[in-house]
Enzyme design. Structure first.
Site, mmCIF file in Angstrom:
data_model
loop_
_atom_site.group_PDB
_atom_site.id
_atom_site.type_symbol
_atom_site.label_atom_id
_atom_site.label_comp_id
_atom_site.label_asym_id
_atom_site.label_seq_id
_atom_site.Cartn_x
_atom_site.Cartn_y
_atom_site.Cartn_z
ATOM 1 N N GLU A 121 -39.791 2.583 -13.507
ATOM 2 C CA GLU A 121 -38.529 3.338 -13.862
ATOM 3 C C GLU A 121 -38.531 3.744 -15.206
ATOM 4 O O GLU A 121 -38.657 4.810 -15.568
ATOM 5 C CB GLU A 121 -37.238 2.362 -13.655
ATOM 6 C CG GLU A 121 -35.739 2.763 -13.990
ATOM 7 C CD GLU A 121 -34.818 1.684 -14.243
ATOM 8 O OE1 GLU A 121 -35.175 0.250 -14.139
ATOM 9 O OE2 GLU A 121 -33.581 2.032 -14.110
ATOM 10 N N ASP A 151 -27.810 2.008 -6.965
ATOM 11 C CA ASP A 151 -28.129 1.058 -7.932
ATOM 12 C C ASP A 151 -27.195 0.187 -8.745
ATOM 13 O O ASP A 151 -26.975 -1.063 -8.082
ATOM 14 C CB ASP A 151 -29.032 1.800 -9.255
ATOM 15 C CG ASP A 151 -29.966 1.049 -10.023
ATOM 16 O OD1 ASP A 151 -30.025 -0.114 -9.477
ATOM 17 O OD2 ASP A 151 -30.702 1.394 -10.812
#
Ligand code: HPA
Ligand code: ZN
Length: 336
Positions: free
Chosen positions: A200, A278
């Site tokens: 990420e 998320d």
């Protein structure tokens, strides 16, 4: 309503990257703060929303852990999870694999049993009353020690029947997956499936480590894998899914805008990409808003959208018969 938007809304979907604490909408945060007499640094839900401007992952995590302080009792975890499931139902999510961060709660004196039982009872209700199947995934906070992760796994074992998998989240930079080799080995021995956030903010090397030292079967985010051609080839050849979260990536400045997101490159590389929300209460959108954002940015066709939805079921830990049934439904939709 534009036809493509209703197509997105109508597709059956699986959500594979969703932090339950990240579904805490400011209104519920205020309700729980009042109920539990917890002080919040905001005067209103709108003021909280205005504070949700992040410069990177850490700046988000600071606010996210602060919000989680209102969660104290099993009823709070139930209410949080139930609110998410009602939203998931509206968005035609059929199956969801939900992360939770026990260490964020046990550090405040909340028993792990209250956390797991509260979430579990809502998930069980969701299956019964809303027809949404689910798996619960315990995440270790990677900025805490490897020993603390092992203690956390051990403290969760009495609730083994309620937890299907383990994952790894929180501040990525400087916290490589290999730090957690032992606890992930232990989790695999106990029969948990294992996944990890990697690539990420962290480098492709962390994705290699998640595969080789943790033995994960899915990578959460993984967008930086694109920087390493050999890694992309490995993910493609082994069909390792990536749980991509477009609005999160923009909010946390992994990409400057949705137009800069590398979803098209990941799809061109034939990777099993899925679309997820998320922390939707903080990033301004649930799964459908994520789909709509990438459809508009990249002019995705219905066929491409249906492939993303198919991928979500293929990448899930759903039972085979349920997977086949929903894939057939998606086939019918794409044939229209
Ligand atoms: N990355 C890492 N940790 C997290 C995230 C994320 O996107 N959301 C909640 N914890
Ligand atoms: Zn995440």
């Amino acid at each position: 309503m534009k036809p493509v938007k209703s197509f997105i809304e109508g597709m059956p979907k699986a959500e594979l990257h969703l932090h339950i604490e990240g579904t805490l909408e400011p209104e519920l945060m205020f309700e729980l703060a009042l109920r539990n007499r917890v002080h919040l640094p905001f005067d209103s839900p709108d003021e909280a929303r205005r504070a949700y401007a992040f410069s990177d992952l850490q700046s988000f995590l600071d606010i996210y852990y602060q919000g989680s302080r209102v969660l104290l009792h099993d009823r709070d975890f139930f209410d949080l999870t139930w609110a998410y499931l009602r939203k998931a139902k509206e968005q035609n999510i059929r199956h969801t694999e939900v992360f939770f961060d026990p260490q964020a709660h046990t550090a405040r004196g909340v028993p792990i049993g209250a956390v797991i039982e509260g979430i579990h009872h809502a998930l069980a209700n969701g299956e019964r009353e809303l027809g949404i199947s689910s798996k619960l995934i315990l995440c270790f906070l990677r900025d805490l020690s490897a020993e603390h992760a092992i203690q956390t796994l051990e403290s969760a074992l009495p609730y083994r029947d309620y937890v299907a998998g383990v994952g790894l989240d929180s501040s990525e930079r400087g916290h490589p997956p290999e730090k957690f080799t032992k606890v992930f080995g232990r989790a695999r021995d106990e029969g948990f499936f294992v996944v990890a956030h990697a690539g990420e903010e962290g480098p492709p090397e962390y994705v290699w480590q998640a595969l080789d030292t943790l033995g994960v079967s899915r990578i959460d985010h993984g967008v930086r894998a694109i920087e390493d051609a050999a890694l992309v080839e490995r993910l493609r050849a082994e069909r390792v899914p990536l749980t991509v979260c477009p609005l999160s990536n923009v909010k946390l400045r992994v990409f400057d805008s949705i137009h800069q997101h590398n979803l098209p490159e990941l799809l061109d590389a034939d990777l099993i990409v899925t679309i997820n929300s998320d922390d939707p209460a903080y990033f301004g959108g649930y799964i459908n808003e994520n789909f709509i954002a990438v459809q508009e940015a990249f002019n995705l066709t219905k066929r491409e959208l249906a492939t993303l939805a198919r991928n979500s079921f293929e990448a899930s830990f759903l039972a085979e018969d349920q997977r086949r049934e929903v894939l057939r439904e998606l086939d019918d939709l794409s044939a229209l």
